[in-house]
Enzyme design. Structure first.
Site, PDB file in Angstrom:
ATOM      1  N   ASP A   1       0.862  -1.193   0.000  1.00 41.25           N
ATOM      2  CA  ASP A   1       0.000   0.000   0.000  1.00 41.25           C
ATOM      3  C   ASP A   1       0.892   1.235   0.000  1.00 41.25           C
ATOM      4  OD1 ASP A   1      -2.266   1.693   0.178  1.00 41.25           O
ATOM      5  OD2 ASP A   1      -3.355   0.207   1.357  1.00 41.25           O
ATOM      6  N   ASP A   2       0.328   2.425   0.257  1.00 44.14           N
ATOM      7  CA  ASP A   2       1.088   3.676   0.130  1.00 44.14           C
ATOM      8  C   ASP A   2       2.443   3.591   0.855  1.00 44.14           C
ATOM      9  OD1 ASP A   2      -1.227   4.490  -1.137  1.00 44.14           O
ATOM     10  OD2 ASP A   2      -1.919   5.743   0.522  1.00 44.14           O
TER      11      ASP A   2
END
Ligand code: NAG
Ligand code: NAG
Ligand code: NAG
Ligand code: NAG
Ligand code: NAG
Length: 450
Positions: A255-256
């Site tokens: 994810d980010d």
């Protein structure tokens, strides 16, 4: 318990200082900017090994009590504090707290491994700025390594590893059998003067490193790894925190890579704790989601963010600034400068319709204010779409400047920018920017902004 530290410990502490000093000197000599000076590196009086407290690094023995006892001993020493040395070996453990005036030092070859007995994980209260667990209502699992209300803490070493063994949690998420929100590897709450350097974080059950309600936090020369398909394994999420410096990191997760946050809808607005003074510099990595993100939880406000010298590859979105109606708060004075992108689906996305709500008590008329975003010196190759800026109809995004943004497509077709409800300017943008950013006044605004 051994009172005299082995020579290796003394040496390790000494080398640490020398390395930090020479790294800073090398950075200065190379003319490299650094913000890591906001928390000075320091040596502590005495080091002791987790083995002195009954720890066994065989990968099978549970060392929770050994870590707890060692931390209690450091706490007993008050301001003198101490270094907890983790020797080479695999140190299985359940969750434990850190304390003030403490250095956690992981030797080369040391691995702190989270137990996979998820039923043994304690629950803690929801964060007040989120009102509930981020994934599920109610409380949430405590992070593997936790600190609340502490200061003067260093986590460092010789590239030792902290492994969250997240697979068991990811599978519970996939099978929808999670009872509560998954734990972070490291969460520090209400803490200050923190250094995290020269260590590897891997396979977090959820976000990896989460400083929340903190100030003066340095994360430097850290590696964060999680599989591309691991759910919600954000790298570093500064949340409602002041003066956070993230430099020289390699992050590759599911994810980010870095996401700056400040609380969720009505709870974040009521708690009103912004993130401000955030620097992200010399970061390399890849993610199926965003390289650098602001949001989507920004209800306490996010301002004064500087992102520079970033290299992102094989990634979904290069820079993603995201909020939503109902979030309230603000995103302002964000500068992103010097970004290399390669094989990225969308270089830039600024959007006002991203992310879910904690419950249906949010106020849909609580509109975020987005103002003053400068994105400059961005080079991209193999970019599928240059980007989109979608403001909010009743709260258009203002002061958005794109300057020297050169994005080469992936050779299939030229895709245009897409914009709505945004004003600002553009200077030297390829492919040519959307008309919302091409006015004469926008041009002079942008010339002044860079
Ligand atoms: C760890 O800290 C939390 C509060 O942040 C506390 O509830 C818990 O009892 C502490 N655990 C130990 C073992 O000290
Ligand atoms: C970064 O950390 C590694 C060990 O993880 C160490 O060998 C290296 O010297 C560190 N570099 C800097 C600039 O501190
Ligand atoms: C530290 O460990 C990571 C992950 O294993 C590795 O990629 C990196 O090269 C190591 N760094 C040093 C300086 O040994
Ligand atoms: C904007 O943020 C930068 C950090 O990126 C900071 O140096 C500057 O003072 C901020 N400007 C204002 C007006 O607060
Ligand atoms: C970006 O690419 C340019 C040209 O290859 C290079 O000079 C620069 O150092 C790169 N910057 C980063 C942050 O990777």
């Amino acid at each position: 318990m051994a009172s005299r530290p082995p020579m290796a410990l003394v040496l390790a502490a000494f080398l640490l200082l020398v390395e930090w000093g020479s790294a800073a000197a090398a950075a200065a000599a190379a003319g490299e900017e650094t913000c890591s000076g906001i928390v000075p590196m320091k040596e502590r009086g005495t080091a002791m090994s987790v083995e002195d407290f009954g720890g066994v690094g065989d990968g099978r023995t549970l060392n929770t009590a050994a870590f707890e006892k060692a931390v209690a001993e450091i706490e007993r020493r008050g301001v003198a504090g101490g270094t907890l040395y983790v020797p080479p070996g695999v140190w299985l453990t359940g969750v434990f707290n850190l304390t003030s005036h403490m250095t956690l030092f992981l030797a080369r070859g040391a691995v702190i491994k989270a137990t996979q007995d998820t039923s043994s994980w304690p629950l803690i209260d929801a964060l007040p700025s989120y009102g509930r667990g981020r994934e599920l209502p109610g409380g949430r699992y405590m992070s593997l390594i936790h600190g609340n209300g502490i200061h003067d803490v260093i986590i460092t070493g010789e590239n030792g590893t902290i492994d969250g063994q997240g697979e068991v949690w990811w599978n519970m998420w996939r099978q929808r059998t999670l009872p509560f929100t998954r734990p972070n590897i490291l969460e520090l709450m209400h803490s200050k003067d923190i250094i995290i350097s020269n260590v590897v974080f891997q396979n977090s059950p959820f976000w990896n490193i989460h400083p929340v309600y903190c100030s003066n936090v340095v994360v430097r020369n850290v590696t964060v790894l999680a599989p591309y398909d691991s759910p919600n394994t954000d790298g570093i999420d500064p949340d409602s925190s002041l003066n956070v410096c993230i430099e020289d990191c390699y992050i590759s997760t599911g994810d980010d890579l870095v996401a700056v946050k400040s609380g969720w809808d009505e709870y974040g607005m009521a708690y009103a704790r912004p993130s401000s003074g955030i620097t992200i510099r010399r970061l390399t990595g890849s993610s199926p989601f965003a390289g650098i993100a602001v949001g989507s939880e920004t209800s306490g406000g996010v301002e004064n963010v500087l992102v520079e010298s970033i290299h992102i590859y094989n990634t979904g979105i290069g820079i993603h600034i995201k909020t939503n109606s109902g979030r309230g708060g603000y995103i302002r004075n964000i500068t992103v400068s010097g970004v290399n992108l390669s094989n990225v689906r969308k270089a830039l996305r600024i959007a006002g319709d991203v992310g879910d709500h904690p419950d249906d008590m949010y106020n849909p008329n609580a509109l975020p204010i987005v103002n003053g975003l400068t994105i400059k010196d961005v080079w991209g190759v193999d970019i599928q779409q240059p980007g989109s800026i979608d403001g909010i109809k009743n709260s258009p995004f203002t002061g958005v400047c794109l300057s020297n943004v050169k994005l080469n497509g992936d050779g299939t077709r030229e895709v245009p920018w897409k914009c709505a409800d945004v004003s600002g300017g553009a200077l030297g943008v390829q492919p040519s920017p959307c008309t919302e950013l091409t006015s004469i006044s926008g041009l002079s605004f942008c010339t002044n902004a860079i």
